[in-house]
Enzyme design. Structure first.
Site, mmCIF file in Angstrom:
data_model
loop_
_atom_site.group_PDB
_atom_site.id
_atom_site.type_symbol
_atom_site.label_atom_id
_atom_site.label_comp_id
_atom_site.label_asym_id
_atom_site.label_seq_id
_atom_site.Cartn_x
_atom_site.Cartn_y
_atom_site.Cartn_z
ATOM 1 N N LYS A 16 34.077 62.726 -1.215
ATOM 2 C CA LYS A 16 34.809 63.973 -0.974
ATOM 3 C C LYS A 16 36.214 63.716 -0.421
ATOM 4 O O LYS A 16 37.147 64.441 -0.725
ATOM 5 C CB LYS A 16 34.007 64.908 -0.067
ATOM 6 C CG LYS A 16 34.196 64.710 1.406
ATOM 7 C CD LYS A 16 33.558 65.846 2.201
ATOM 8 C CE LYS A 16 33.446 65.503 3.676
ATOM 9 N NZ LYS A 16 34.679 65.177 4.365
ATOM 10 N N CYS A 19 31.235 61.040 2.826
ATOM 11 C CA CYS A 19 32.666 60.905 3.136
ATOM 12 C C CYS A 19 33.522 60.399 1.976
ATOM 13 O O CYS A 19 34.406 61.121 1.518
ATOM 14 C CB CYS A 19 32.839 59.998 4.350
ATOM 15 S SG CYS A 19 32.143 60.729 5.836
ATOM 16 N N PHE A 31 35.827 57.712 12.902
ATOM 17 C CA PHE A 31 35.695 56.585 11.968
ATOM 18 C C PHE A 31 34.301 55.974 11.980
ATOM 19 O O PHE A 31 34.099 54.903 11.417
ATOM 20 C CB PHE A 31 36.738 55.502 12.299
ATOM 21 C CG PHE A 31 38.156 55.996 12.171
ATOM 22 C CD1 PHE A 31 38.753 56.101 10.920
ATOM 23 C CD2 PHE A 31 38.880 56.390 13.287
ATOM 24 C CE1 PHE A 31 40.058 56.579 10.787
ATOM 25 C CE2 PHE A 31 40.179 56.867 13.167
ATOM 26 C CZ PHE A 31 40.769 56.961 11.919
ATOM 27 N N LEU A 32 33.348 56.626 12.656
ATOM 28 C CA LEU A 32 32.016 56.009 12.743
ATOM 29 C C LEU A 32 31.397 55.834 11.365
ATOM 30 O O LEU A 32 31.694 56.588 10.431
ATOM 31 C CB LEU A 32 31.083 56.839 13.633
ATOM 32 C CG LEU A 32 30.675 58.260 13.241
ATOM 33 C CD1 LEU A 32 29.626 58.282 12.155
ATOM 34 C CD2 LEU A 32 30.167 58.998 14.457
ATOM 35 N N ASN A 69 39.597 55.966 4.611
ATOM 36 C CA ASN A 69 38.458 56.072 3.681
ATOM 37 C C ASN A 69 38.877 55.771 2.246
ATOM 38 O O ASN A 69 38.147 55.115 1.504
ATOM 39 C CB ASN A 69 37.839 57.474 3.755
ATOM 40 C CG ASN A 69 36.819 57.566 4.878
ATOM 41 O OD1 ASN A 69 36.603 56.595 5.599
ATOM 42 N ND2 ASN A 69 36.206 58.706 5.043
ATOM 43 N N GLU A 115 27.792 55.747 9.379
ATOM 44 C CA GLU A 115 26.368 56.033 9.512
ATOM 45 C C GLU A 115 25.610 54.716 9.424
ATOM 46 O O GLU A 115 26.003 53.812 8.689
ATOM 47 C CB GLU A 115 25.906 56.994 8.411
ATOM 48 C CG GLU A 115 26.400 58.405 8.666
ATOM 49 C CD GLU A 115 26.024 59.384 7.572
ATOM 50 O OE1 GLU A 115 25.102 59.104 6.791
ATOM 51 O OE2 GLU A 115 26.670 60.441 7.497
ATOM 52 N N LYS A 164 23.185 54.389 1.674
ATOM 53 C CA LYS A 164 23.330 53.023 2.178
ATOM 54 C C LYS A 164 22.193 52.769 3.166
ATOM 55 O O LYS A 164 21.499 53.717 3.554
ATOM 56 C CB LYS A 164 24.700 52.790 2.806
ATOM 57 C CG LYS A 164 24.946 53.572 4.078
ATOM 58 C CD LYS A 164 26.265 53.135 4.675
ATOM 59 C CE LYS A 164 26.530 53.816 5.990
ATOM 60 N NZ LYS A 164 27.764 53.396 6.616
ATOM 61 N N LYS A 194 42.959 59.315 8.616
ATOM 62 C CA LYS A 194 41.534 59.303 8.252
ATOM 63 C C LYS A 194 41.359 59.222 6.737
ATOM 64 O O LYS A 194 40.563 58.442 6.212
ATOM 65 C CB LYS A 194 40.866 60.569 8.817
ATOM 66 C CG LYS A 194 39.444 60.772 8.375
ATOM 67 C CD LYS A 194 38.489 59.711 8.890
ATOM 68 C CE LYS A 194 37.149 59.809 8.212
ATOM 69 N NZ LYS A 194 36.206 58.792 8.632
HETATM 70 N N1 LIG Z 1 28.935 61.697 8.365
HETATM 71 C C1 LIG Z 1 29.845 60.761 8.596
HETATM 72 O O1 LIG Z 1 29.584 59.561 8.504
HETATM 73 C C2 LIG Z 1 31.252 61.153 8.987
HETATM 74 C C3 LIG Z 1 32.097 60.172 9.523
HETATM 75 C C4 LIG Z 1 33.376 60.544 9.899
HETATM 76 C C5 LIG Z 1 33.819 61.866 9.700
HETATM 77 N N2 LIG Z 1 32.975 62.781 9.146
HETATM 78 C C6 LIG Z 1 33.459 64.161 9.003
HETATM 79 O O2 LIG Z 1 32.928 64.938 10.080
HETATM 80 C C7 LIG Z 1 32.668 66.277 9.632
HETATM 81 C C8 LIG Z 1 31.203 66.622 9.880
HETATM 82 O O3 LIG Z 1 30.408 65.757 9.076
HETATM 83 P P1 LIG Z 1 28.832 65.599 9.287
HETATM 84 O O4 LIG Z 1 28.396 64.505 8.389
HETATM 85 O O5 LIG Z 1 28.527 65.535 10.745
HETATM 86 O O6 LIG Z 1 28.334 67.020 8.712
HETATM 87 P P2 LIG Z 1 26.879 67.656 8.826
HETATM 88 O O7 LIG Z 1 26.742 68.524 7.637
HETATM 89 O O8 LIG Z 1 25.872 66.581 9.095
HETATM 90 O O9 LIG Z 1 26.956 68.569 10.145
HETATM 91 C C9 LIG Z 1 27.691 69.740 10.262
HETATM 92 C C10 LIG Z 1 26.958 70.696 11.212
HETATM 93 O O10 LIG Z 1 27.777 71.847 11.426
HETATM 94 C C11 LIG Z 1 26.917 72.975 11.534
HETATM 95 N N3 LIG Z 1 27.685 74.200 11.350
HETATM 96 C C12 LIG Z 1 28.134 74.767 10.209
HETATM 97 N N4 LIG Z 1 28.820 75.907 10.485
HETATM 98 C C13 LIG Z 1 28.799 76.049 11.832
HETATM 99 C C14 LIG Z 1 29.325 77.017 12.728
HETATM 100 N N5 LIG Z 1 30.020 78.055 12.286
HETATM 101 N N6 LIG Z 1 29.103 76.857 14.052
HETATM 102 C C15 LIG Z 1 28.395 75.789 14.516
HETATM 103 N N7 LIG Z 1 27.873 74.849 13.714
HETATM 104 C C16 LIG Z 1 28.066 74.975 12.391
HETATM 105 C C17 LIG Z 1 25.861 72.722 10.484
HETATM 106 O O11 LIG Z 1 24.701 73.490 10.703
HETATM 107 C C18 LIG Z 1 25.632 71.208 10.668
HETATM 108 O O12 LIG Z 1 24.605 70.956 11.612
HETATM 109 C C19 LIG Z 1 33.099 66.326 8.166
HETATM 110 O O13 LIG Z 1 34.410 66.749 8.093
HETATM 111 C C20 LIG Z 1 33.002 64.864 7.745
HETATM 112 O O14 LIG Z 1 33.853 64.571 6.675
HETATM 113 C C21 LIG Z 1 31.686 62.460 8.807
#
Ligand SMILES: NC(=O)c1ccc[n+]([C@@H]2O[C@H](COP(=O)([O-])OP(=O)(O)OC[C@H]3O[C@@H](n4cnc5c(N)ncnc54)[C@H](O)[C@@H]3O)[C@@H](O)[C@H]2O)c1
Length: 450
Positions: A276, A273, A162-163, A221, A165, A334, A217
């Site tokens: 999507k 987030c 739930f963090l 959102n 950014e 943001k 989750k």
């Molecule tokens: N960004 C947010 O604020 C946030 C908050 C809560 C939940 N989420 C969820 O968390 C998940 C990740 O989001 P994010 O923003 O960190 O994504 P991101 O795109 O910033 O990071 C994903 C990482 O996974 C790596 N990756 C892809 N395929 C891979 C593999 N096979 N092996 C190893 N690494 C691999 C990519 O290179 C990338 O560095 C998503 O489902 C998102 O919805 C994101």
């Protein structure tokens, strides 16, 4: 504890660093070699307040490591977090190819004699924990005729993140709540121990079944997206009725049942987030023949809202933006992040340039990321004031703190016209009037200078 985090993006890097900060041994895995090399050499790959300091400390003290090799990363780990992307597929549903691809790999790597907890931290549709489990078992069975002996050797847990950014480190270190979906007692014990240091002040670790955790989750959102879009519609109504959305916001926000947060109108939500996740929940609902009417409306309202300022800008310039130059303050979706995924500013850039205008943009952190996407389509400024030189008007798309109390005299001296279109209601309308600006915002009467 020994932890592997697979996927080292916004969530993975924060997760890995914060777990290292409480004394765990963490290995972060990513397929992006450039990213892994940079991180291994102490170069942080995202902008997130407070993260660099603890990242460097844990790297130096040997608790945080990075690799591109999944087998090496998970070899000694008791807990394997999946923080992989779940982008929208062509039909809007969450694309599970990264999650299931890594699950398949894990099936070939995991050993029957070591119990491991596979934790899904990505935002995934209901039923994904079962799919991950099935993918691991299937691939283990393919790799070894005896079925790999993995049945019972691992548990798949849903632990949505739930963090936010911009305040991700704080959110992770002091979460309001931790949601853990598991029906496995061993996993429950391990997760309780892991999160102990993060909930010392008494915030709950809420245990539930996997499906409920997955849905929690999306529900969180989507509810926040509803709140934002509702307020954006109230803002539209305020303009039509001559009411002031700031007053309405204060009036309803003081009601405890409603709460003060997420009531600020603006030019729509963006980020990686909300857009999507709302879309994915609508899609999942459709798969069980449920038409999620509120969320369909939210998506429509938000699409329109991103370009809410355009009719105002067009009207001011007599529907002729050809040759006009706009200073654009704020590009990130943001403040306090360099993340530009689905940022409303990008939609503004397209609309302005398509209408023949030029854009001179400034953002404290997001300019390199925007440059990668739009190239030379716009100019990038050295400072917020540099963006104003020879501009016909200033547009504000992101409410960074440094935009809140600027030197207005400097703005006046640099802009060609004293005109501001404020997509985040950053300024006080009365002050704008006194300074002689033409000032238009969201849900408040326009201040005219003629
Ligand atoms: N960004 C947010 O604020 C946030 C908050 C809560 C939940 N989420 C969820 O968390 C998940 C990740 O989001 P994010 O923003 O960190 O994504 P991101 O795109 O910033 O990071 C994903 C990482 O996974 C790596 N990756 C892809 N395929 C891979 C593999 N096979 N092996 C190893 N690494 C691999 C990519 O290179 C990338 O560095 C998503 O489902 C998102 O919805 C994101």
């Amino acid at each position: 504890m020994k932890i592997a985090v697979v996927g080292t993006g916004y969530v993975g890097l924060v997760t890995g660093t914060c777990f290292a900060e409480t004394g765990n041994q963490v290995i972060c895995v990513d397929i992006d070699k450039t990213k892994v090399d940079k991180l291994s050499n102490g170069q942080i790959t995202i902008y997130e307040p407070g993260l660099e300091k603890i990242f460097l400390r844990n790297l130096k003290e040997g608790r945080l490591h990075f690799t591109t090799n999944l087998a090496e990363g998970v070899k000694d780990a008791t807990i394997i977090f999946l923080a992989l992307p779940t982008p929208p597929g062509e039909d809007g549903s969450a694309d599970l190819k990264y999650i299931l691809g890594v699950s398949d790999e894990l099936g070939k790597i995991l050993k029957p004699n070591e119990f491991k907890v596979i934790v899904d931290k990505s935002t995934v549709p209901v039923g994904t924990a079962d799919k991950v489990k099935a993918a691991i078992l299937q691939s283990a069975a393919k790799a070894s005729p005896s079925g790999g002996g993995l049945v019972g050797a691992f548990a798949v847990v849903s632990n949505p993140e739930f963090l936010r950014e911009g305040v991700a480190v704080d959110d992770f270190m002091k979460p309001d709540r931790v949601v853990v979906g598991t029906s496995d007692e061993r996993a429950k014990k391990i997760m309780t121990e892991l999160y102990g240091p993060f909930v010392r002040s008494g915030n709950p670790v809420i245990f539930m079944d996997e499906k409920s955790a997955e849905l929690t989750k999306y529900a969180a959102n989507s509810f926040l997206a509803v709140k934002i879009s509702f307020m954006n519609e109230i803002a539209r109504l305020c303009e039509l009725l001559g009411a002031d959305v700031d007053m309405v916001r204060k009036g309803i926000g003081s009601d405890e049942r409603i709460g003060k947060r997420f009531l600020f109108p603006g030019i729509g939500y963006g980020g990686s987030c909300f857009p999507k996740d709302v879309q994915a929940l609508v899609k999942s609902s459709g798969e069980v023949n449920y038409d999620f009417e509120i969320l369909n409306a939210v998506m429509k309202v938000n699409e329109e809202q991103k370009l809410f300022l355009m009719p105002k800008i067009n009207a001011y310039f007599n529907n002729n933006l050809k040759g006009k130059r706009f200073a654009l303050w704020g590009l990130a979706f943001k403040p306090n992040t360099d993340d530009i995924r689905e940022a409303p500013a990008l939609y503004m850039i397209d609309a302005l340039t398509e209408a023949g205008a030029t854009v001179h943009a400034f953002d404290p952190e997001a300019m390199p990321n925007v440059k990668q996407v739009v190239g030379d389509k716009i100019d990038f400024a050295e400072s917020q004031y540099d963006a104003l030189v020879n501009a016909d008007a200033l547009i504000i798309a992101t409410e960074w703190s440094e935009f809140r109390t600027p030197e207005f005299e400097k703005i006046i001296s640099l802009l060609k016209n004293k005109v501001i279109f404020d997509g985040r209601n950053v300024y006080d309308a009365e002050q704008m009037k006194q300074l002689g600006f033409h000032y238009e915002s969201v849900g408040r009467s326009a201040v005219t200078n003629n």
